[in-house]
Design a protein around this motif. Structure first.
Motif, PDB file in Angstrom:
ATOM      1  N   PRO A  81       6.900 -12.627  41.876  1.00  0.00           N
ATOM      2  CA  PRO A  81       7.650 -11.706  42.726  1.00  0.00           C
ATOM      3  C   PRO A  81       7.181 -11.733  44.174  1.00  0.00           C
ATOM      4  CG  PRO A  81       6.181 -10.499  41.270  1.00  0.00           C
ATOM      5  CD  PRO A  81       6.073 -11.945  40.897  1.00  0.00           C
ATOM      6  N   ASN A  82       8.127 -11.607  45.092  1.00  0.00           N
ATOM      7  CA  ASN A  82       7.805 -11.436  46.503  1.00  0.00           C
ATOM      8  C   ASN A  82       8.901 -10.609  47.136  1.00  0.00           C
ATOM      9  OD1 ASN A  82       9.891 -13.227  47.596  1.00  0.00           O
ATOM     10  ND2 ASN A  82       8.680 -14.856  46.696  1.00  0.00           N
ATOM     11  N   LEU A  83       8.554  -9.959  48.219  1.00  0.00           N
ATOM     12  CA  LEU A  83       9.428  -8.984  48.851  1.00  0.00           C
ATOM     13  C   LEU A  83       9.765  -9.394  50.280  1.00  0.00           C
ATOM     14  CD1 LEU A  83      10.733  -6.073  48.916  1.00  0.00           C
ATOM     15  CD2 LEU A  83       8.500  -5.273  49.725  1.00  0.00           C
ATOM     16  N   LEU A  84      11.035  -9.266  50.623  1.00  0.00           N
ATOM     17  CA  LEU A  84      11.496  -9.437  51.995  1.00  0.00           C
ATOM     18  C   LEU A  84      12.057  -8.101  52.448  1.00  0.00           C
ATOM     19  CD1 LEU A  84      12.344 -11.069  54.521  1.00  0.00           C
ATOM     20  CD2 LEU A  84      14.456 -11.663  53.292  1.00  0.00           C
ATOM     21  N   THR A  85      11.507  -7.548  53.532  1.00  0.00           N
ATOM     22  CA  THR A  85      12.040  -6.301  54.085  1.00  0.00           C
ATOM     23  C   THR A  85      12.580  -6.548  55.484  1.00  0.00           C
ATOM     24  OG1 THR A  85       9.882  -5.619  54.965  1.00  0.00           O
ATOM     25  CG2 THR A  85      10.471  -4.806  52.776  1.00  0.00           C
ATOM     26  N   VAL A  86      13.644  -5.825  55.803  1.00  0.00           N
ATOM     27  CA  VAL A  86      14.277  -5.904  57.116  1.00  0.00           C
ATOM     28  C   VAL A  86      14.490  -4.481  57.611  1.00  0.00           C
ATOM     29  CG1 VAL A  86      16.304  -6.660  58.408  1.00  0.00           C
ATOM     30  CG2 VAL A  86      15.477  -8.033  56.473  1.00  0.00           C
TER      31      VAL A  86
ATOM     32  N   HIS B  64       9.578   3.205  59.278  1.00  0.00           N
ATOM     33  CA  HIS B  64       8.795   3.965  58.288  1.00  0.00           C
ATOM     34  C   HIS B  64       9.242   3.585  56.871  1.00  0.00           C
ATOM     35  CE1 HIS B  64       6.593   7.182  56.401  1.00  0.00           C
ATOM     36  NE2 HIS B  64       7.712   7.581  55.819  1.00  0.00           N
ATOM     37  N   GLU B  65      10.533   3.431  56.695  1.00  0.00           N
ATOM     38  CA  GLU B  65      11.086   3.095  55.374  1.00  0.00           C
ATOM     39  C   GLU B  65      10.521   1.771  54.857  1.00  0.00           C
ATOM     40  OE1 GLU B  65      15.472   2.078  53.496  1.00  0.00           O
ATOM     41  OE2 GLU B  65      15.349   3.312  55.304  1.00  0.00           O
ATOM     42  N   ILE B  66      10.582   0.727  55.679  1.00  0.00           N
ATOM     43  CA  ILE B  66      10.091  -0.560  55.179  1.00  0.00           C
ATOM     44  C   ILE B  66       8.563  -0.596  55.097  1.00  0.00           C
ATOM     45  CG2 ILE B  66      12.159  -1.827  55.844  1.00  0.00           C
ATOM     46  CD1 ILE B  66      10.591  -2.988  58.205  1.00  0.00           C
ATOM     47  N   GLU B  67       7.892   0.205  55.934  1.00  0.00           N
ATOM     48  CA  GLU B  67       6.430   0.321  55.820  1.00  0.00           C
ATOM     49  C   GLU B  67       6.056   1.002  54.505  1.00  0.00           C
ATOM     50  OE1 GLU B  67       3.898  -0.805  57.680  1.00  0.00           O
ATOM     51  OE2 GLU B  67       5.235  -1.759  59.098  1.00  0.00           O
ATOM     52  N   ASP B  68       6.905   1.879  54.016  1.00  0.00           N
ATOM     53  CA  ASP B  68       6.656   2.596  52.771  1.00  0.00           C
ATOM     54  C   ASP B  68       6.965   1.729  51.545  1.00  0.00           C
ATOM     55  OD1 ASP B  68       5.911   5.026  51.416  1.00  0.00           O
ATOM     56  OD2 ASP B  68       8.040   5.302  50.933  1.00  0.00           O
ATOM     57  N   VAL B  69       7.963   0.861  51.657  1.00  0.00           N
ATOM     58  CA  VAL B  69       8.363   0.021  50.531  1.00  0.00           C
ATOM     59  C   VAL B  69       7.260  -0.985  50.180  1.00  0.00           C
ATOM     60  CG1 VAL B  69       9.983  -1.791  49.809  1.00  0.00           C
ATOM     61  CG2 VAL B  69      10.839   0.273  50.920  1.00  0.00           C
ATOM     62  N   GLY B  70       6.625  -1.576  51.185  1.00  0.00           N
ATOM     63  CA  GLY B  70       5.594  -2.596  50.956  1.00  0.00           C
ATOM     64  C   GLY B  70       4.482  -2.161  50.014  1.00  0.00           C
TER      65      GLY B  70
ATOM     66  N   ALA C 135      13.143 -15.043  48.334  1.00  0.00           N
ATOM     67  CA  ALA C 135      12.630 -13.737  47.901  1.00  0.00           C
ATOM     68  C   ALA C 135      13.093 -13.403  46.485  1.00  0.00           C
ATOM     69  CB  ALA C 135      13.093 -12.645  48.863  1.00  0.00           C
ATOM     70  N   SER C 136      12.302 -12.599  45.804  1.00  0.00           N
ATOM     71  CA  SER C 136      12.740 -12.076  44.505  1.00  0.00           C
ATOM     72  C   SER C 136      13.316 -10.668  44.668  1.00  0.00           C
ATOM     73  CB  SER C 136      11.582 -12.048  43.504  1.00  0.00           C
ATOM     74  OG  SER C 136      10.563 -11.158  43.935  1.00  0.00           O
ATOM     75  N   HIS C 137      12.870  -9.968  45.699  1.00  0.00           N
ATOM     76  CA  HIS C 137      13.329  -8.611  45.983  1.00  0.00           C
ATOM     77  C   HIS C 137      13.564  -8.491  47.495  1.00  0.00           C
ATOM     78  CE1 HIS C 137      11.203  -8.304  42.178  1.00  0.00           C
ATOM     79  NE2 HIS C 137      11.838  -7.178  41.940  1.00  0.00           N
ATOM     80  N   ILE C 138      14.663  -7.839  47.865  1.00  0.00           N
ATOM     81  CA  ILE C 138      15.010  -7.698  49.282  1.00  0.00           C
ATOM     82  C   ILE C 138      15.378  -6.250  49.552  1.00  0.00           C
ATOM     83  CG2 ILE C 138      16.595  -8.417  51.120  1.00  0.00           C
ATOM     84  CD1 ILE C 138      17.060 -11.021  49.484  1.00  0.00           C
ATOM     85  N   HIS C 139      14.831  -5.709  50.650  1.00  0.00           N
ATOM     86  CA  HIS C 139      15.157  -4.345  51.086  1.00  0.00           C
ATOM     87  C   HIS C 139      15.614  -4.438  52.544  1.00  0.00           C
ATOM     88  CE1 HIS C 139      14.683   0.102  50.847  1.00  0.00           C
ATOM     89  NE2 HIS C 139      14.653  -0.056  52.167  1.00  0.00           N
ATOM     90  N   ILE C 140      16.893  -4.111  52.787  1.00  0.00           N
ATOM     91  CA  ILE C 140      17.459  -4.218  54.131  1.00  0.00           C
ATOM     92  C   ILE C 140      17.824  -2.826  54.632  1.00  0.00           C
ATOM     93  CG2 ILE C 140      19.283  -5.212  55.555  1.00  0.00           C
ATOM     94  CD1 ILE C 140      19.530  -7.449  53.433  1.00  0.00           C
ATOM     95  N   ALA C 141      17.181  -2.415  55.724  1.00  0.00           N
ATOM     96  CA  ALA C 141      17.427  -1.095  56.324  1.00  0.00           C
ATOM     97  C   ALA C 141      17.952  -1.302  57.744  1.00  0.00           C
ATOM     98  CB  ALA C 141      16.142  -0.260  56.328  1.00  0.00           C
TER      99      ALA C 141
END
Length: 189
Positions: A22-27, A47-53, A85-91
């Motif tokens: 697993p690996n995470l990509l945040t935007v 703050h949102e992507i800092e919290d997801v990590g 990526a295996s997981h992506i969070h886009i804000a």
């Protein structure tokens, strides 16, 4: 297939179904540059992507994480990194343009896929076909078969054209069509 994610164990189960680590990509915290007059900065997304990590790290110890912010959160970088990526969070800002029509039944699929988009940073170089909008059509053309979960923390990502027997054709369905197993989208305005 439906999956209700209620706990850290649910995320672990989702990852157990994949052979890839697993690996995470945040935007988030996107610099909208020339479009700042139209799209206001979303201060809370940093703050949102800092919290997801850290939450992701708690689920998957030692997992790799990549964060795209400011000008790095552009279309070129996102299209390049999403398939890895295996997981992506886009804000960021999301948008669905109903072209001024009364109902979404009258829109063609092509216009729906071009009028559903995520707003990103200005590209660092001029490239043909690259702008600040990652459209549903562009997402659909990307191979995202490795991606287990995409979270679209943006307005109107659950909107689109209603297709009989298929559901809503827009951003979320484009991620599915590109190979993503699970997509979380919204109807926020």
């Amino acid at each position: 297939e439906e999956l209700l994610i209620q706990s850290v164990d649910d995320f672990r189960q989702l990852a157990a179904n994949s052979d890839d680590p697993p690996n995470l990509l945040t935007v988030g915290d996107v610099d909208y540059g020339a479009l700042s007059h139209e799209w206001q900065p979303l201060a809370g997304t940093n703050h949102e992507i800092e919290d997801v990590g850290p939450r992701f790290s708690k689920c998957f110890r030692g997992a790799a994480m990549t964060k795209l912010t400011k000008q790095a959160a552009n279309e070129v970088s996102l299209i390049e990194l999403m398939p890895t990526a295996s997981h992506i969070h886009i804000a960021t800002h999301g948008f669905y343009k109903n072209a001024g029509l009364e109902d979404s039944y009258t829109l063609s699929s092509a216009s729906t896929l071009l009028n559903s988009f995520l707003v990103l940073a200005e590209p660092s170089q001029d490239r043909e076909g690259v702008d600040q909008k990652l459209t549903a059509a562009e997402i659909r053309e990307t191979d995202l078969g490795r991606v287990q979960l995409v979270v679209l923390s943006a307005c109107e990502t659950g909107l689109g054209k209603i297709k009989a027997g298929q559901g809503v054709d827009g951003l979320a369905s484009s991620f599915h069509a590109a190979g993503v197993k699970f997509v979380v989208s919204s109807l926020w305005k």
